[in-house]
Scaffold this active site. Sequence first.
Site, short mmCIF file in Angstrom:
data_model
loop_
_atom_site.label_atom_id
_atom_site.label_comp_id
_atom_site.label_asym_id
_atom_site.label_seq_id
_atom_site.Cartn_x
_atom_site.Cartn_y
_atom_site.Cartn_z
N SER A 162 0.87 -1.18 0.00
CA SER A 162 0.00 0.00 0.00
C SER A 162 0.90 1.23 0.00
CB SER A 162 -0.94 -0.01 1.21
OG SER A 162 -0.20 -0.15 2.40
N GLU B 132 1.35 5.54 0.80
CA GLU B 132 0.82 6.72 1.51
C GLU B 132 1.25 8.00 0.80
OE1 GLU B 132 0.91 6.64 5.84
OE2 GLU B 132 1.73 8.67 5.80
N THR C 152 -2.77 11.44 3.94
CA THR C 152 -2.64 11.92 5.32
C THR C 152 -3.51 13.14 5.58
OG1 THR C 152 -0.74 13.29 4.75
CG2 THR C 152 -0.27 11.06 5.53
N TYR C 153 -3.61 13.44 6.87
CA TYR C 153 -4.44 14.54 7.37
C TYR C 153 -3.49 15.47 8.09
CZ TYR C 153 -8.83 16.20 9.59
OH TYR C 153 -9.92 16.92 10.00
N HIS D 240 -6.82 9.40 6.14
CA HIS D 240 -6.35 9.57 7.52
C HIS D 240 -7.25 10.62 8.19
CE1 HIS D 240 -2.01 7.94 7.07
NE2 HIS D 240 -2.74 7.52 6.05
N ARG E 287 -5.02 9.59 16.91
CA ARG E 287 -5.23 10.65 17.89
C ARG E 287 -4.74 11.97 17.31
NH1 ARG E 287 -1.32 11.84 22.83
NH2 ARG E 287 -0.19 12.62 21.00
N ASP F 258 -1.04 14.60 16.67
CA ASP F 258 -0.02 15.23 17.52
C ASP F 258 -0.64 16.38 18.32
OD1 ASP F 258 2.28 13.72 17.00
OD2 ASP F 258 2.48 14.67 15.03
N HIS G 295 5.58 4.78 21.21
CA HIS G 295 5.34 6.20 20.93
C HIS G 295 6.10 7.03 21.98
CE1 HIS G 295 3.09 10.02 20.87
NE2 HIS G 295 2.81 9.72 19.61
N ALA H 201 4.42 7.47 25.28
CA ALA H 201 4.00 6.30 26.06
C ALA H 201 4.96 6.09 27.23
CB ALA H 201 3.96 5.06 25.18
N ASP I 143 1.95 1.42 25.84
CA ASP I 143 1.80 1.61 24.40
C ASP I 143 0.94 0.50 23.79
OD1 ASP I 143 3.00 3.35 22.18
OD2 ASP I 143 3.27 1.32 21.42
N PHE J 118 13.10 14.65 10.94
CA PHE J 118 11.66 14.44 11.05
C PHE J 118 11.36 13.12 11.77
CE2 PHE J 118 8.16 12.29 8.69
CZ PHE J 118 7.10 13.05 9.20
N HIS K 85 3.66 -1.19 3.80
CA HIS K 85 3.08 0.13 3.54
C HIS K 85 4.24 1.08 3.25
CE1 HIS K 85 0.02 3.29 3.94
NE2 HIS K 85 0.88 3.98 4.66
N ARG L 264 6.57 10.69 -4.09
CA ARG L 264 7.54 10.43 -5.16
C ARG L 264 7.32 9.00 -5.64
NH1 ARG L 264 12.88 13.20 -4.68
NH2 ARG L 264 13.53 11.52 -6.04
C1 LIG Z 1 0.77 5.00 10.13
C2 LIG Z 1 0.71 6.39 10.73
C3 LIG Z 1 -0.02 7.38 10.08
C4 LIG Z 1 -0.10 8.67 10.62
N1 LIG Z 1 -0.82 9.62 9.94
C5 LIG Z 1 -0.97 10.86 10.48
C6 LIG Z 1 -1.76 11.86 9.83
O1 LIG Z 1 -2.31 11.63 8.75
N2 LIG Z 1 -1.89 13.06 10.43
C7 LIG Z 1 -1.30 13.33 11.64
O2 LIG Z 1 -1.47 14.46 12.14
N3 LIG Z 1 -0.51 12.43 12.27
C8 LIG Z 1 -0.35 11.19 11.73
N4 LIG Z 1 0.43 10.26 12.38
C9 LIG Z 1 1.15 10.63 13.61
C10 LIG Z 1 0.27 10.50 14.87
O3 LIG Z 1 -0.82 11.39 14.79
C11 LIG Z 1 1.14 10.84 16.08
O4 LIG Z 1 2.14 9.89 16.27
C12 LIG Z 1 0.37 11.12 17.36
O5 LIG Z 1 1.25 11.69 18.31
C13 LIG Z 1 -0.25 9.89 18.00
O6 LIG Z 1 -1.41 9.52 17.37
P1 LIG Z 1 -1.81 7.95 17.42
O7 LIG Z 1 -3.16 7.75 16.91
O8 LIG Z 1 -0.72 7.19 16.82
O9 LIG Z 1 -1.80 7.77 19.00
P2 LIG Z 1 -2.30 6.57 19.88
O10 LIG Z 1 -2.11 5.29 19.18
O11 LIG Z 1 -3.61 6.90 20.45
O12 LIG Z 1 -1.25 6.67 21.05
C14 LIG Z 1 0.12 6.46 20.81
C15 LIG Z 1 0.83 6.28 22.14
O13 LIG Z 1 0.82 7.46 22.91
C16 LIG Z 1 0.27 7.19 24.19
N5 LIG Z 1 -0.62 8.29 24.53
C17 LIG Z 1 -1.65 8.73 23.80
N6 LIG Z 1 -2.22 9.78 24.41
C18 LIG Z 1 -1.53 9.96 25.54
C19 LIG Z 1 -1.63 10.90 26.60
N7 LIG Z 1 -2.56 11.85 26.59
N8 LIG Z 1 -0.72 10.80 27.61
C20 LIG Z 1 0.22 9.84 27.61
N9 LIG Z 1 0.39 8.94 26.63
C21 LIG Z 1 -0.49 9.00 25.62
C22 LIG Z 1 -0.52 5.92 24.05
O14 LIG Z 1 -0.54 5.18 25.22
C23 LIG Z 1 0.26 5.20 23.00
O15 LIG Z 1 1.32 4.54 23.56
C24 LIG Z 1 0.56 8.98 11.85
C25 LIG Z 1 1.31 7.98 12.49
C26 LIG Z 1 1.39 6.69 11.96
C27 LIG Z 1 2.22 5.65 12.64
#
Ligand SMILES: Cc1cc2nc3c(=O)[nH]c(=O)nc-3n(C[C@H](O)[C@H](O)[C@H](O)COP(=O)(O)OP(=O)(O)OC[C@H]3O[C@@H](n4cnc5c(N)ncnc54)[C@H](O)[C@@H]3O)c2cc1C
Length: 308
Positions: free
Chosen positions: A25, A27, A58-59, A87, A117, A119, A163, A166, A172, A230, A280, A286
């Site tokens: 896949s 991205e 992505t978003y 996303h 979730r 950043d 992460h 975490a 995590d 990055f 993925h 590119r």
């Molecule tokens: C495949 C992939 C695609 C992505 N695409 C995008 C995108 O399109 N747009 C974008 O903005 N970002 C994207 N990201 C980045 C992502 O948004 C960040 O890494 C963000 O910080 C965490 O979101 P998550 O859904 O991965 O978090 P989660 O899976 O919910 O959490 C990740 C970890 O952080 C810990 N955690 C979560 N919240 C808290 C908290 N409040 N306090 C303490 N620990 C906590 C959790 O326990 C877990 O270990 C992507 C990342 C990946 C791996």
Amino acid sequence: MTDPTTPATAEGHDGNLAVKRAAISFEFFPPKTEDMERNLWDTINRLAPLDPKFVSVTYGAGGSTRERTHSTIARILKETALLPAAHLTCVGASRGEIDEIVDRYHEVGVRHIVALRGDPAGGIGTPYSSHPDGYQSSADLVAGIKKRHGDIEVSVSAYPEKHPEARDFDADIDTLKAKVDAGAARAITQVFFDNDLYFRYLDRVRARGIDIPVVPGIMPMHNFKQARNFVTRAGTTVPDWFAAKFEGLDEDPETRKLVAATVAAGQVQKLAKHGVDTFHFYTMNRADLVFAISHLLGIRAKSAHKAA
Ligand SMILES: Cc1cc2nc3c(=O)[nH]c(=O)nc-3n(C[C@H](O)[C@H](O)[C@H](O)COP(=O)(O)OP(=O)(O)OC[C@H]3O[C@@H](n4cnc5c(N)ncnc54)[C@H](O)[C@@H]3O)c2cc1C
């Protein structure tokens, strides 16, 4: 630590054979300008014949690309036979606003969302606070999407190096488990360069009873210096042996490109040799490197297959 670019042996060929049957896949990120849009579409048209299982868009941080992500996804649906995955993050929006986005996707025919979730609004490293009326976590978002539209497949993130926020690996993997319990069908990993980290993580995940596919996210680092900053901020380790491959190439983009493709192809080959059959690719919009890596790995454009 293993160097995945060890020269090919008979084992390397086994890796190739394994990858031929692999699912891939791609991205992309939504383009900002007309030039970037043209470039993205050249990329999509070049990669589409490789028959990816899906392509994701992505978003932007904080929802900054809400409309651009939507229009890119809508155009993919309209003009190609590819299956797009949108996303979506919880950041900076109420439940109502997010539900509306999900409904709009469903209405135009999208059946795959990568639910995250997101950043923190202040950037990576600053404290995260959820929107008071928003989805409170990624698992909450997964459940929300599945509740509204059970026919939308949901993918989520996974972190072989955990992460950065975490507390530890257990916390995590608890989060991954919550996302799976909420209905996630697949996890896609953050980029990693040391395959051992991925396999150790997979062991932990399986030991926790999580059985969904955990698809490795592969990033060819054509712009090593910039990409290194990055990915490091996102918690990915760049091993010394990996950095050494790019030494002295700051002003030599052509060689850097060749090296990036070779290193990423080596990484995928090694993963395939150990039974990984789904990949993925973070394309960075590119086509050249990902196309070359796929070709090296024995993945052929569909039409080329037919002609052969
Ligand atoms: C495949 C992939 C695609 C992505 N695409 C995008 C995108 O399109 N747009 C974008 O903005 N970002 C994207 N990201 C980045 C992502 O948004 C960040 O890494 C963000 O910080 C965490 O979101 P998550 O859904 O991965 O978090 P989660 O899976 O919910 O959490 C990740 C970890 O952080 C810990 N955690 C979560 N919240 C808290 C908290 N409040 N306090 C303490 N620990 C906590 C959790 O326990 C877990 O270990 C992507 C990342 C990946 C791996």
